[in-house]
Design an enzyme around this catalytic site. Structure first.
Site: not given
Ligand code: FA5
Length: 362
Positions: A158, A178, A204, A218, A261, A315
């Site tokens: 991140w 997130h 981000r 999110q 997790v 989660a």
């Molecule tokens: C997370 O942010 C974790 N907090 C999710 C999680 C929560 C996992 C609870 C387990 C338990 P990740 O970095 O993959 O995970 O982001 C989650 C979702 O946010 C991605 O699947 C995507 O759909 C969205 N996302 C991530 N980065 C971006 C971005 N730069 N622009 C738009 N959508 C994004």
């Protein structure tokens, strides 16, 4: 010249002039000149008194005829001008009733709002509450309490915007990357059982592309109680995916890693465009990943004072713009926050496109 001749000449001249008049002011001038109290007709008739008595009746009668003729012609002219004015007004104010009406501008719900409402409604039906929390967050909630210590390599997952402010005992101030910090905030405050979803903005520091924004949404969700297992996670998320993308959708869980997790998973749905056969939307794989999930790490439960020997939970976190892109066939996330009204207005049409795609067309 005698009165009879004067009258004939006057009448002829008056009628000729009258015929040429097309404006109301000129007509009024004419009336004053010929029929007014000091007008020409009056002048001629004054001469009657000077005539020998035996000529007077005939001359008087001729005078009356001339007067009547001029008055009648005047009345006709008034009517003629009135009609002309009316015809001009009708022409000027003509309304083409066959023209299409002006469509009033109707507001549209933004695609993000719309998908958030859909997602929230689905989880509300499954008994989840909705929570809301700060976008400016402390390092502790965004990372440390989620089992991501300062030197942990997972921080590279991140890219973070830091706020230029003095750190507190909860670490540096930052924009949350997130919605997972809300797991900590909610569990800090409420004793189990908890069942909550958290829709909200996250930030981000990353390059913007068709699938990446630096500000996006999110939806976090988590449930903690006694005896919560991976089966609850799978059942809840499969139910969600089918409610959103169609009851015929299949779901696939694969291992993934998130520090908070254990075990961690990602969930994919079979591509709703090609029904799993492989197409451009699913990069020929037949599957589309839509969220990250897992069983809440025992260390996270300990941090908030939940006993991991008694309680367990799952989660998940998803990106609603990416889900809206899939659902509505939007090719780039950049359109969401560019505020181009043409895009925002398209949503109504997208409904039709989605309906056609569902029917197998497109
Ligand atoms: C997370 O942010 C974790 N907090 C999710 C999680 C929560 C996992 C609870 C387990 C338990 P990740 O970095 O993959 O995970 O982001 C989650 C979702 O946010 C991605 O699947 C995507 O759909 C969205 N996302 C991530 N980065 C971006 C971005 N730069 N622009 C738009 N959508 C994004």
């Amino acid at each position: 010249m005698g009165i009879a001749e004067d009258l004939a000449a006057l009448r002829e001249r008056g009628l000729a002039q009258l015929a040429a008049i097309s404006e109301a002011e000129v007509l009024e001038e004419w009336r004053t000149r010929y029929l007014g109290r000091r007008g020409e007709l009056t002048q001629v008739l004054r001469g009657l008194g000077a005539l020998p008595p035996e000529e007077r009746p005939a001359a008087g009668a001729a005078g009356n005829r001339a007067k009547e003729a001029l008055e009648a012609a005047y009345d006709d002219a008034v009517e003629r001008l009135r009609r002309a004015a009316l015809a001009a007004a009708i022409e000027r104010e003509r309304v083409d009733v066959t023209l299409p009406g002006r469509t009033p501008q109707v507001g549209q719900v933004h695609p993000t709002t719309r998908i958030l409402r859909e997602i929230t409604a689905i989880f509300a039906r499954m008994g989840f509450d909705v929570a809301d929390g700060p976008e400016v967050e402390w390092d502790y909630y965004n990372f440390e309490a989620l089992n991501i210590p300062p030197d942990h390599p997972a921080r590279d997952m991140w890219d973070t915007f830091y706020v230029d402010a003095p750190p507190s005992e909860r670490g540096a101030m930052l924009l949350r990357t997130h919605t997972s910090p809300m797991q900590i905030r909610v569990m800090d405050r409420y004793a189990p059982p908890v069942r909550v979803i958290v829709p909200g903005k996250v930030y981000r520091y990353e390059a913007i592309s068709a699938r990446h924004e630096s500000m996006f949404y999110q939806v976090e969700g988590f449930a903690v109680d006694r005896n919560i297992t991976m089966a609850d996670l799978k059942g809840t998320l499969a139910r969600f995916a089918r409610a959103l993308f169609g009851e015929e959708r299949r779901v696939r869980f694969r291992c993934d890693y998130f520090p908070f997790v254990e075990p961690g998973a990602e969930m994919a749905i079979d591509c709703h465009l090609c029904n799993g056969a492989g197409c451009r939307l699913c990069s020929q794989s037949g599957w589309i990943e839509i969220l990250g999930a897992g069983m809440i790490h025992p260390k996270v439960l300990q941090v908030v004072g939940y006993d991991p020997g008694v309680y367990s939970g799952f989660a998940f976190g998803m990106g609603p713009e990416r889900i809206a892109m899939l659902k509505y066939g939007i090719e780039t996330i950049r359109l969401f926050y560019a505020n181009d009204l043409r895009f925002l207005r398209q949503l109504r049409m997208l409904d039709g496109a989605v309906a056609r795609a569902d029917a197998g067309g497109r």
